[in-house]
Write a protein that holds these residues in place. Sequence first.
Motif, PDB file in Angstrom:
ATOM      1  N   LEU A 119       0.813  -1.203   0.000  1.00 57.95           N
ATOM      2  CA  LEU A 119       0.000   0.000   0.000  1.00 57.95           C
ATOM      3  C   LEU A 119       0.852   1.262   0.000  1.00 57.95           C
ATOM      4  O   LEU A 119       1.952   1.275   0.559  1.00 57.95           O
ATOM      5  CB  LEU A 119      -0.948  -0.012   1.197  1.00 57.95           C
ATOM      6  CG  LEU A 119      -1.902  -1.214   1.250  1.00 57.95           C
ATOM      7  CD1 LEU A 119      -2.738  -1.179   2.512  1.00 57.95           C
ATOM      8  CD2 LEU A 119      -2.792  -1.230   0.035  1.00 57.95           C
ATOM      9  N   PRO A 120       0.356   2.332  -0.607  1.00 51.83           N
ATOM     10  CA  PRO A 120       1.132   3.573  -0.677  1.00 51.83           C
ATOM     11  C   PRO A 120       1.312   4.202   0.709  1.00 51.83           C
ATOM     12  O   PRO A 120       0.470   4.050   1.582  1.00 51.83           O
ATOM     13  CB  PRO A 120       0.284   4.470  -1.581  1.00 51.83           C
ATOM     14  CG  PRO A 120      -1.100   3.938  -1.471  1.00 51.83           C
ATOM     15  CD  PRO A 120      -0.960   2.458  -1.218  1.00 51.83           C
ATOM     16  N   ARG A 121       2.433   4.889   0.863  1.00 50.01           N
ATOM     17  CA  ARG A 121       2.745   5.605   2.099  1.00 50.01           C
ATOM     18  C   ARG A 121       2.654   4.709   3.335  1.00 50.01           C
ATOM     19  O   ARG A 121       2.274   5.138   4.407  1.00 50.01           O
ATOM     20  CB  ARG A 121       1.849   6.838   2.256  1.00 50.01           C
ATOM     21  CG  ARG A 121       2.041   7.842   1.125  1.00 50.01           C
ATOM     22  CD  ARG A 121       0.956   8.878   1.079  1.00 50.01           C
ATOM     23  NE  ARG A 121      -0.380   8.362   0.846  1.00 50.01           N
ATOM     24  CZ  ARG A 121      -0.854   7.966  -0.346  1.00 50.01           C
ATOM     25  NH1 ARG A 121      -0.100   8.010  -1.405  1.00 50.01           N
ATOM     26  NH2 ARG A 121      -2.093   7.531  -0.479  1.00 50.01           N
ATOM     27  N   SER A 122       2.966   3.435   3.150  1.00 46.10           N
ATOM     28  CA  SER A 122       2.843   2.497   4.251  1.00 46.10           C
ATOM     29  C   SER A 122       3.705   1.283   3.935  1.00 46.10           C
ATOM     30  O   SER A 122       4.026   1.024   2.790  1.00 46.10           O
ATOM     31  CB  SER A 122       1.371   2.107   4.399  1.00 46.10           C
ATOM     32  OG  SER A 122       1.207   0.819   4.885  1.00 46.10           O
ATOM     33  N   LYS A 123       4.048   0.548   4.935  1.00 52.21           N
ATOM     34  CA  LYS A 123       4.766  -0.708   4.712  1.00 52.21           C
ATOM     35  C   LYS A 123       3.792  -1.879   4.736  1.00 52.21           C
ATOM     36  O   LYS A 123       4.175  -3.028   4.583  1.00 52.21           O
ATOM     37  CB  LYS A 123       5.836  -0.883   5.774  1.00 52.21           C
ATOM     38  CG  LYS A 123       6.914   0.190   5.712  1.00 52.21           C
ATOM     39  CD  LYS A 123       8.201  -0.329   6.274  1.00 52.21           C
ATOM     40  CE  LYS A 123       9.271   0.724   6.351  1.00 52.21           C
ATOM     41  NZ  LYS A 123       9.700   1.259   5.108  1.00 52.21           N
ATOM     42  N   GLU A 124       2.502  -1.576   4.914  1.00 46.86           N
ATOM     43  CA  GLU A 124       1.483  -2.613   4.992  1.00 46.86           C
ATOM     44  C   GLU A 124       1.375  -3.356   3.663  1.00 46.86           C
ATOM     45  O   GLU A 124       1.384  -2.763   2.585  1.00 46.86           O
ATOM     46  CB  GLU A 124       0.119  -1.993   5.333  1.00 46.86           C
ATOM     47  CG  GLU A 124      -0.992  -3.027   5.442  1.00 46.86           C
ATOM     48  CD  GLU A 124      -2.365  -2.409   5.643  1.00 46.86           C
ATOM     49  OE1 GLU A 124      -3.334  -3.177   5.600  1.00 46.86           O
ATOM     50  OE2 GLU A 124      -2.466  -1.182   5.814  1.00 46.86           O
TER      51      GLU A 124
ATOM     52  N   ALA B  47     -11.571   2.047  -4.044  1.00 51.01           N
ATOM     53  CA  ALA B  47     -10.588   1.999  -5.134  1.00 51.01           C
ATOM     54  C   ALA B  47      -9.617   3.177  -5.032  1.00 51.01           C
ATOM     55  O   ALA B  47      -8.408   3.010  -5.210  1.00 51.01           O
ATOM     56  CB  ALA B  47     -11.305   1.996  -6.479  1.00 51.01           C
ATOM     57  N   ASP B  48     -10.135   4.365  -4.751  1.00 55.42           N
ATOM     58  CA  ASP B  48      -9.272   5.545  -4.614  1.00 55.42           C
ATOM     59  C   ASP B  48      -8.248   5.371  -3.502  1.00 55.42           C
ATOM     60  O   ASP B  48      -7.128   5.869  -3.588  1.00 55.42           O
ATOM     61  CB  ASP B  48     -10.104   6.801  -4.359  1.00 55.42           C
ATOM     62  CG  ASP B  48     -10.753   7.356  -5.621  1.00 55.42           C
ATOM     63  OD1 ASP B  48     -10.267   7.050  -6.729  1.00 55.42           O
ATOM     64  OD2 ASP B  48     -11.745   8.101  -5.494  1.00 55.42           O
ATOM     65  N   ALA B  49      -8.618   4.668  -2.441  1.00 52.57           N
ATOM     66  CA  ALA B  49      -7.711   4.445  -1.318  1.00 52.57           C
ATOM     67  C   ALA B  49      -6.513   3.582  -1.705  1.00 52.57           C
ATOM     68  O   ALA B  49      -5.488   3.591  -1.021  1.00 52.57           O
ATOM     69  CB  ALA B  49      -8.461   3.805  -0.150  1.00 52.57           C
ATOM     70  N   LEU B  50      -6.634   2.868  -2.823  1.00 52.53           N
ATOM     71  CA  LEU B  50      -5.551   1.983  -3.266  1.00 52.53           C
ATOM     72  C   LEU B  50      -4.622   2.637  -4.286  1.00 52.53           C
ATOM     73  O   LEU B  50      -3.660   2.015  -4.737  1.00 52.53           O
ATOM     74  CB  LEU B  50      -6.142   0.695  -3.853  1.00 52.53           C
ATOM     75  CG  LEU B  50      -6.920  -0.161  -2.860  1.00 52.53           C
ATOM     76  CD1 LEU B  50      -7.514  -1.366  -3.558  1.00 52.53           C
ATOM     77  CD2 LEU B  50      -6.038  -0.589  -1.698  1.00 52.53           C
ATOM     78  N   ARG B  51      -4.890   3.885  -4.637  1.00 47.77           N
ATOM     79  CA  ARG B  51      -4.041   4.586  -5.611  1.00 47.77           C
ATOM     80  C   ARG B  51      -2.584   4.518  -5.157  1.00 47.77           C
ATOM     81  O   ARG B  51      -2.256   4.791  -4.015  1.00 47.77           O
ATOM     82  CB  ARG B  51      -4.473   6.034  -5.735  1.00 47.77           C
ATOM     83  CG  ARG B  51      -3.578   6.838  -6.669  1.00 47.77           C
ATOM     84  CD  ARG B  51      -4.064   8.234  -6.801  1.00 47.77           C
ATOM     85  NE  ARG B  51      -5.053   8.208  -7.869  1.00 47.77           N
ATOM     86  CZ  ARG B  51      -5.643   9.264  -8.364  1.00 47.77           C
ATOM     87  NH1 ARG B  51      -5.400  10.449  -7.862  1.00 47.77           N
ATOM     88  NH2 ARG B  51      -6.499   9.156  -9.338  1.00 47.77           N
ATOM     89  N   GLY B  52      -1.700   4.110  -6.081  1.00 49.21           N
ATOM     90  CA  GLY B  52      -0.283   3.995  -5.763  1.00 49.21           C
ATOM     91  C   GLY B  52       0.136   2.630  -5.249  1.00 49.21           C
ATOM     92  O   GLY B  52       1.332   2.362  -5.099  1.00 49.21           O
ATOM     93  N   THR B  53      -0.818   1.748  -4.984  1.00 52.34           N
ATOM     94  CA  THR B  53      -0.485   0.403  -4.512  1.00 52.34           C
ATOM     95  C   THR B  53       0.340  -0.323  -5.564  1.00 52.34           C
ATOM     96  O   THR B  53       0.032  -0.275  -6.751  1.00 52.34           O
ATOM     97  CB  THR B  53      -1.760  -0.405  -4.203  1.00 52.34           C
ATOM     98  OG1 THR B  53      -2.431   0.214  -3.101  1.00 52.34           O
ATOM     99  CG2 THR B  53      -1.452  -1.851  -3.855  1.00 52.34           C
ATOM    100  N   LEU B  54       1.395  -0.984  -5.119  1.00 52.69           N
ATOM    101  CA  LEU B  54       2.226  -1.783  -6.002  1.00 52.69           C
ATOM    102  C   LEU B  54       1.873  -3.252  -5.824  1.00 52.69           C
ATOM    103  O   LEU B  54       1.916  -3.772  -4.701  1.00 52.69           O
ATOM    104  CB  LEU B  54       3.715  -1.569  -5.690  1.00 52.69           C
ATOM    105  CG  LEU B  54       4.253  -0.165  -5.884  1.00 52.69           C
ATOM    106  CD1 LEU B  54       5.699  -0.080  -5.403  1.00 52.69           C
ATOM    107  CD2 LEU B  54       4.139   0.272  -7.327  1.00 52.69           C
ATOM    108  N   PHE B  55       1.501  -3.918  -6.916  1.00 54.92           N
ATOM    109  CA  PHE B  55       1.271  -5.359  -6.883  1.00 54.92           C
ATOM    110  C   PHE B  55       2.607  -6.041  -7.116  1.00 54.92           C
ATOM    111  O   PHE B  55       3.322  -5.731  -8.074  1.00 54.92           O
ATOM    112  CB  PHE B  55       0.263  -5.780  -7.954  1.00 54.92           C
ATOM    113  CG  PHE B  55      -1.135  -5.301  -7.688  1.00 54.92           C
ATOM    114  CD1 PHE B  55      -1.806  -5.653  -6.531  1.00 54.92           C
ATOM    115  CD2 PHE B  55      -1.784  -4.495  -8.605  1.00 54.92           C
ATOM    116  CE1 PHE B  55      -3.098  -5.216  -6.286  1.00 54.92           C
ATOM    117  CE2 PHE B  55      -3.078  -4.048  -8.374  1.00 54.92           C
ATOM    118  CZ  PHE B  55      -3.735  -4.410  -7.210  1.00 54.92           C
TER     119      PHE B  55
END
Length: 174
Positions: free
Chosen positions: A41-46, A75-83
């Motif tokens: 997740l973006p801006r997080s190590k989660e 969906a907007d909350a996942l913006r920037g998530t790296l798979f």
Amino acid sequence: MELVVGRVAKSHGVRGELVVEVRTDDPEARFAPGIVLRGRLPRSKEVRDFTIESAREHSGRLLVFVAGVSDRTAADALRGTLFVVNSEDLPPSEDPEAYYDHELEGLTVQLTDGTLVGTVTEVLHSAAGELLSVKAAEDNREILIPFVNAIVPTVSIADKLVVIDPPEGLLDPE
């Protein structure tokens, strides 16, 4: 080692669909229904697991539905998530002229006469094909080299070496 196979660019529509920038050469396999991808997740190590429900190509990207994301806000909350996938989980390539991006990153690049050019920092996937992003040894600038046999005749993972035969002007600073 974690390899990025996609990045959530934004939401699409109101039902929770994600616009994913593809960073893999096999999106049909990586984003097939039922596949579980790890997402950083973006801006997080989660890190969370995401189960792919559907994916379809749209303008050079994928439109993806994942389980548990059913509206635009989610969906907007996942913006920037790296798979990501674990490189140890990847099967060896059956094609001797096919390479995973992570196998090329860090390799030394030299001309056919042995002159040092630099180091591969990234493999870029574009509509026109793959490019090797090379950090020049001489001045640290980025050089983009089309990853085609005519320009890149030799790749040796064992020797950690890429040999290039560039056309005139390709390596010249702009």
